[in-house]
Design a protein around this motif. Structure first.
Motif, PDB file in Angstrom:
ATOM      1  N   THR A 248       0.835  -1.188   0.000  1.00  0.00           N
ATOM      2  CA  THR A 248       0.000   0.000   0.000  1.00  0.00           C
ATOM      3  C   THR A 248       0.877   1.248   0.000  1.00  0.00           C
ATOM      4  OG1 THR A 248      -0.147  -0.011   2.430  1.00  0.00           O
ATOM      5  CG2 THR A 248      -1.924  -1.113   1.205  1.00  0.00           C
ATOM      6  N   LEU A 249       0.337   2.320  -0.545  1.00  0.00           N
ATOM      7  CA  LEU A 249       1.005   3.614  -0.567  1.00  0.00           C
ATOM      8  C   LEU A 249       0.123   4.617   0.161  1.00  0.00           C
ATOM      9  CD1 LEU A 249       2.118   3.727  -4.313  1.00  0.00           C
ATOM     10  CD2 LEU A 249       3.612   3.449  -2.341  1.00  0.00           C
ATOM     11  N   LEU A 250       0.692   5.306   1.141  1.00  0.00           N
ATOM     12  CA  LEU A 250      -0.067   6.286   1.904  1.00  0.00           C
ATOM     13  C   LEU A 250      -0.247   7.564   1.091  1.00  0.00           C
ATOM     14  CD1 LEU A 250       1.551   5.925   5.447  1.00  0.00           C
ATOM     15  CD2 LEU A 250      -0.594   4.925   4.617  1.00  0.00           C
ATOM     16  N   ILE A 251      -1.398   8.192   1.255  1.00  0.00           N
ATOM     17  CA  ILE A 251      -1.671   9.483   0.641  1.00  0.00           C
ATOM     18  C   ILE A 251      -1.375  10.563   1.675  1.00  0.00           C
ATOM     19  CG2 ILE A 251      -3.392  10.936  -0.478  1.00  0.00           C
ATOM     20  CD1 ILE A 251      -2.713   8.404  -2.022  1.00  0.00           C
ATOM     21  N   PRO A 252      -0.491  11.506   1.377  1.00  0.00           N
ATOM     22  CA  PRO A 252      -0.163  12.533   2.379  1.00  0.00           C
ATOM     23  C   PRO A 252      -1.391  13.365   2.721  1.00  0.00           C
ATOM     24  CG  PRO A 252       0.787  13.076   0.236  1.00  0.00           C
ATOM     25  CD  PRO A 252       0.270  11.688   0.126  1.00  0.00           C
ATOM     26  N   PRO A 253      -1.618  13.621   4.022  1.00  0.00           N
ATOM     27  CA  PRO A 253      -2.784  14.417   4.414  1.00  0.00           C
ATOM     28  C   PRO A 253      -2.605  15.881   4.031  1.00  0.00           C
ATOM     29  CG  PRO A 253      -1.420  13.924   6.321  1.00  0.00           C
ATOM     30  CD  PRO A 253      -0.827  13.158   5.175  1.00  0.00           C
ATOM     31  N   ILE A 254      -3.669  16.485   3.517  1.00  0.00           N
ATOM     32  CA  ILE A 254      -3.643  17.909   3.162  1.00  0.00           C
ATOM     33  C   ILE A 254      -4.994  18.518   3.516  1.00  0.00           C
ATOM     34  CG2 ILE A 254      -2.022  17.606   1.241  1.00  0.00           C
ATOM     35  CD1 ILE A 254      -4.580  18.019  -0.587  1.00  0.00           C
ATOM     36  N   GLU A 255      -5.050  19.824   3.453  1.00  0.00           N
ATOM     37  CA  GLU A 255      -6.334  20.514   3.570  1.00  0.00           C
ATOM     38  C   GLU A 255      -6.962  20.554   2.182  1.00  0.00           C
ATOM     39  OE1 GLU A 255      -8.156  24.843   4.953  1.00  0.00           O
ATOM     40  OE2 GLU A 255      -6.104  24.269   5.510  1.00  0.00           O
ATOM     41  N   VAL A 256      -8.026  19.784   2.000  1.00  0.00           N
ATOM     42  CA  VAL A 256      -8.633  19.625   0.685  1.00  0.00           C
ATOM     43  C   VAL A 256      -9.565  20.795   0.394  1.00  0.00           C
ATOM     44  CG1 VAL A 256     -10.196  18.206  -0.697  1.00  0.00           C
ATOM     45  CG2 VAL A 256      -8.463  17.122   0.741  1.00  0.00           C
ATOM     46  N   LEU A 257      -9.396  21.387  -0.781  1.00  0.00           N
ATOM     47  CA  LEU A 257     -10.304  22.431  -1.229  1.00  0.00           C
ATOM     48  C   LEU A 257     -11.293  21.888  -2.253  1.00  0.00           C
ATOM     49  CD1 LEU A 257     -10.925  25.442  -0.909  1.00  0.00           C
ATOM     50  CD2 LEU A 257      -9.379  25.881  -2.821  1.00  0.00           C
ATOM     51  N   ASP A 258     -10.834  20.969  -3.123  1.00  0.00           N
ATOM     52  CA  ASP A 258     -11.698  20.453  -4.186  1.00  0.00           C
ATOM     53  C   ASP A 258     -11.071  19.174  -4.733  1.00  0.00           C
ATOM     54  OD1 ASP A 258     -13.464  20.056  -6.262  1.00  0.00           O
ATOM     55  OD2 ASP A 258     -13.105  21.978  -7.236  1.00  0.00           O
ATOM     56  N   THR A 259     -11.837  18.095  -4.775  1.00  0.00           N
ATOM     57  CA  THR A 259     -11.324  16.820  -5.282  1.00  0.00           C
ATOM     58  C   THR A 259     -11.703  16.576  -6.741  1.00  0.00           C
ATOM     59  OG1 THR A 259     -13.289  15.612  -4.516  1.00  0.00           O
ATOM     60  CG2 THR A 259     -11.436  15.784  -2.985  1.00  0.00           C
ATOM     61  N   MET A 260     -12.373  17.529  -7.366  1.00  0.00           N
ATOM     62  CA  MET A 260     -12.857  17.298  -8.729  1.00  0.00           C
ATOM     63  C   MET A 260     -11.708  16.993  -9.688  1.00  0.00           C
ATOM     64  SD  MET A 260     -15.356  19.624 -11.108  1.00  0.00           S
ATOM     65  CE  MET A 260     -14.100  20.700 -11.754  1.00  0.00           C
ATOM     66  N   GLY A 261     -11.833  15.892 -10.405  1.00  0.00           N
ATOM     67  CA  GLY A 261     -10.846  15.521 -11.406  1.00  0.00           C
ATOM     68  C   GLY A 261      -9.562  14.949 -10.860  1.00  0.00           C
ATOM     69  N   ALA A 262      -9.460  14.765  -9.536  1.00  0.00           N
ATOM     70  CA  ALA A 262      -8.190  14.305  -8.963  1.00  0.00           C
ATOM     71  C   ALA A 262      -7.809  12.920  -9.485  1.00  0.00           C
ATOM     72  CB  ALA A 262      -8.268  14.294  -7.439  1.00  0.00           C
ATOM     73  N   GLY A 263      -8.789  12.050  -9.630  1.00  0.00           N
ATOM     74  CA  GLY A 263      -8.496  10.716 -10.158  1.00  0.00           C
ATOM     75  C   GLY A 263      -7.994  10.769 -11.584  1.00  0.00           C
ATOM     76  N   ASP A 264      -8.598  11.616 -12.402  1.00  0.00           N
ATOM     77  CA  ASP A 264      -8.157  11.754 -13.794  1.00  0.00           C
ATOM     78  C   ASP A 264      -6.733  12.303 -13.858  1.00  0.00           C
ATOM     79  OD1 ASP A 264     -10.852  11.161 -14.160  1.00  0.00           O
ATOM     80  OD2 ASP A 264     -11.397  13.239 -14.578  1.00  0.00           O
ATOM     81  N   ILE A 265      -6.449  13.300 -13.007  1.00  0.00           N
ATOM     82  CA  ILE A 265      -5.103  13.878 -12.954  1.00  0.00           C
ATOM     83  C   ILE A 265      -4.095  12.822 -12.505  1.00  0.00           C
ATOM     84  CG2 ILE A 265      -3.693  15.604 -11.751  1.00  0.00           C
ATOM     85  CD1 ILE A 265      -6.384  17.311 -11.689  1.00  0.00           C
ATOM     86  N   PHE A 266      -4.487  11.995 -11.548  1.00  0.00           N
ATOM     87  CA  PHE A 266      -3.644  10.886 -11.099  1.00  0.00           C
ATOM     88  C   PHE A 266      -3.289   9.979 -12.279  1.00  0.00           C
ATOM     89  CE2 PHE A 266      -3.703   6.397  -9.678  1.00  0.00           C
ATOM     90  CZ  PHE A 266      -2.574   6.386  -8.875  1.00  0.00           C
ATOM     91  N   HIS A 267      -4.265   9.665 -13.108  1.00  0.00           N
ATOM     92  CA  HIS A 267      -4.017   8.760 -14.235  1.00  0.00           C
ATOM     93  C   HIS A 267      -3.101   9.406 -15.270  1.00  0.00           C
ATOM     94  CE1 HIS A 267      -8.138   7.072 -12.964  1.00  0.00           C
ATOM     95  NE2 HIS A 267      -7.171   6.365 -12.412  1.00  0.00           N
ATOM     96  N   GLY A 268      -3.323  10.697 -15.561  1.00  0.00           N
ATOM     97  CA  GLY A 268      -2.445  11.372 -16.507  1.00  0.00           C
ATOM     98  C   GLY A 268      -1.021  11.470 -15.993  1.00  0.00           C
ATOM     99  N   ALA A 269      -0.873  11.759 -14.685  1.00  0.00           N
ATOM    100  CA  ALA A 269       0.462  11.837 -14.095  1.00  0.00           C
ATOM    101  C   ALA A 269       1.136  10.470 -14.083  1.00  0.00           C
ATOM    102  CB  ALA A 269       0.371  12.406 -12.679  1.00  0.00           C
ATOM    103  N   PHE A 270       0.373   9.424 -13.785  1.00  0.00           N
ATOM    104  CA  PHE A 270       0.945   8.074 -13.803  1.00  0.00           C
ATOM    105  C   PHE A 270       1.496   7.755 -15.193  1.00  0.00           C
ATOM    106  CE2 PHE A 270       0.470   3.566 -14.792  1.00  0.00           C
ATOM    107  CZ  PHE A 270       1.241   2.998 -13.795  1.00  0.00           C
ATOM    108  N   CYS A 271       0.728   8.073 -16.224  1.00  0.00           N
ATOM    109  CA  CYS A 271       1.209   7.824 -17.584  1.00  0.00           C
ATOM    110  C   CYS A 271       2.492   8.591 -17.862  1.00  0.00           C
ATOM    111  CB  CYS A 271       0.126   8.198 -18.598  1.00  0.00           C
ATOM    112  SG  CYS A 271      -1.302   7.095 -18.617  1.00  0.00           S
ATOM    113  N   HIS A 272       2.579   9.812 -17.356  1.00  0.00           N
ATOM    114  CA  HIS A 272       3.792  10.614 -17.540  1.00  0.00           C
ATOM    115  C   HIS A 272       5.002   9.936 -16.896  1.00  0.00           C
ATOM    116  CE1 HIS A 272       6.610  13.957 -17.372  1.00  0.00           C
ATOM    117  NE2 HIS A 272       6.652  13.824 -16.055  1.00  0.00           N
ATOM    118  N   TYR A 273       4.874   9.549 -15.639  1.00  0.00           N
ATOM    119  CA  TYR A 273       6.019   8.975 -14.928  1.00  0.00           C
ATOM    120  C   TYR A 273       6.355   7.577 -15.447  1.00  0.00           C
ATOM    121  CZ  TYR A 273       5.704  12.971 -11.869  1.00  0.00           C
ATOM    122  OH  TYR A 273       5.682  14.259 -11.387  1.00  0.00           O
ATOM    123  N   LEU A 274       5.344   6.829 -15.858  1.00  0.00           N
ATOM    124  CA  LEU A 274       5.625   5.516 -16.435  1.00  0.00           C
ATOM    125  C   LEU A 274       6.346   5.669 -17.774  1.00  0.00           C
ATOM    126  CD1 LEU A 274       4.983   2.536 -15.543  1.00  0.00           C
ATOM    127  CD2 LEU A 274       3.170   2.592 -17.261  1.00  0.00           C
TER     128      LEU A 274
END
Length: 289
Positions: A226-252
């Motif tokens: 498992t990988l921990l998600i660093p805690p932050i003060e969340v303002l808006d989660t909209m699109g976060a999953g999509d951004i995660f996928h685009g970033a993953f493709c970049h780093y891969l």
């Protein structure tokens, strides 16, 4: 420069900032409203482009006047696109999204299933320069044929598993990396263990399951954990999953190992939650540990 191809949905997102979500048969006044172009593959393609790659989006937008919003935003962020239905004169998919002060959201969305899209043919020239391909499961026939062709060419195929859709089982036969949300439940599955087993039995070697701010579960031939998600003060989660996928493709695409690419993508997605909407995060420096 790495080149990513993203096959899937484009939407027009109407976003309202509210104090609370409406009860049945009631209205609430929004403090703010914004219009974004969204959709899983679209947001991922823009994130990939922002992080330094070049992107091509394969989607169905058509020629309706509202489709100009999609075309204009893709041009603004230098994302090339291939329209699966250039003659389609229907209103594109529109989502209404309410976001409360805690960053939680309610979404009403029309997906791609209502569109009559011609059978897709792979653009061999576009695929020829690709270093990675992502499919989000919308426009399933197109996703399947692009993924199958990419896999045959040795191009890594990433699957954004937001939810189970008809045809997903055939698509999984061409997938190298499955990034699934906790809502992704194939038939007969009720737990994450069931989902991991199902994906593994379907021939997917690298699997990750995300669950918002909870740890990411991953499994690959070389490691599991498992990988921990660093805690932050969340303002808006909209699109976060999509951004995660685009970033993953970049780093891969940059040849980072699976686990490291997941961790760095999670850092980018977490960063995006500090800001409203799906684009503001790009105006602020990202700190990667």
């Amino acid at each position: 420069m790495a080149h990513g191809i993203f096959v899937g949905l484009s939407t027009i997102d109407l976003v309202y900032k509210v104090d609370g979500f409406p009860a049945p048969n009631s209205k609430v006044a929004a403090h703010d409203q914004q219009v974004f172009v969204g959709g899983p593959a679209t947001n991922a393609a823009i994130a990939f482009r922002h992080l330094g790659g070049s992107s091509t989006l394969v989607t169905g937008a058509g020629c309706h006047p509202l489709s100009e919003l999609i075309r204009n935003e893709l041009e603004q962020y230098s994302v090339r696109w291939i329209d699966l239905a250039p003659a389609l004169n229907e209103v594109p998919a529109i989502s209404s999204i309410a976001v409360n002060p805690a960053g939680e959201r309610n979404v009403i969305s029309a997906n791609a299933s209502r569109f009559g899209i011609p059978a897709a043919v792979v653009d061999e020239r576009a695929l020829g320069g690709a270093s990675i391909l992502l499919v989000d499961g919308h426009f399933m026939q197109a996703a399947t044929v692009w993924a199958r062709t990419a896999r045959a060419r040795g191009i890594p195929v990433v699957f954004d598993g937001g939810s189970w859709k008809p045809g997903t089982e055939e698509l999984l036969a061409s997938v190298d990396f499955a990034l699934c949300s906790a809502d992704f439940l194939p038939p007969g599955c009720s737990t994450q263990e069931d989902v991991v087993r199902f994906l593994s039995d379907s021939g997917v070697p690298n699997i990750a399951i995300t669950n918002g701010a909870e740890p990411i579960r991953f499994e690959s031939p070389n490691a599991a954990g498992t990988l921990l998600i660093p805690p932050i003060e969340v303002l808006d989660t909209m699109g976060a999953g999509d951004i995660f996928h685009g970033a993953f493709c970049h780093y891969l695409s940059a040849r980072h190992p699976f686990q490291q690419a997941l961790a760095q993508a999670a850092a980018v997605a977490t960063h995006s939650c500090r800001f409203r909407g799906t684009r503001e995060w790009m105006n602020h420096a990202i700190s990667l540990v």
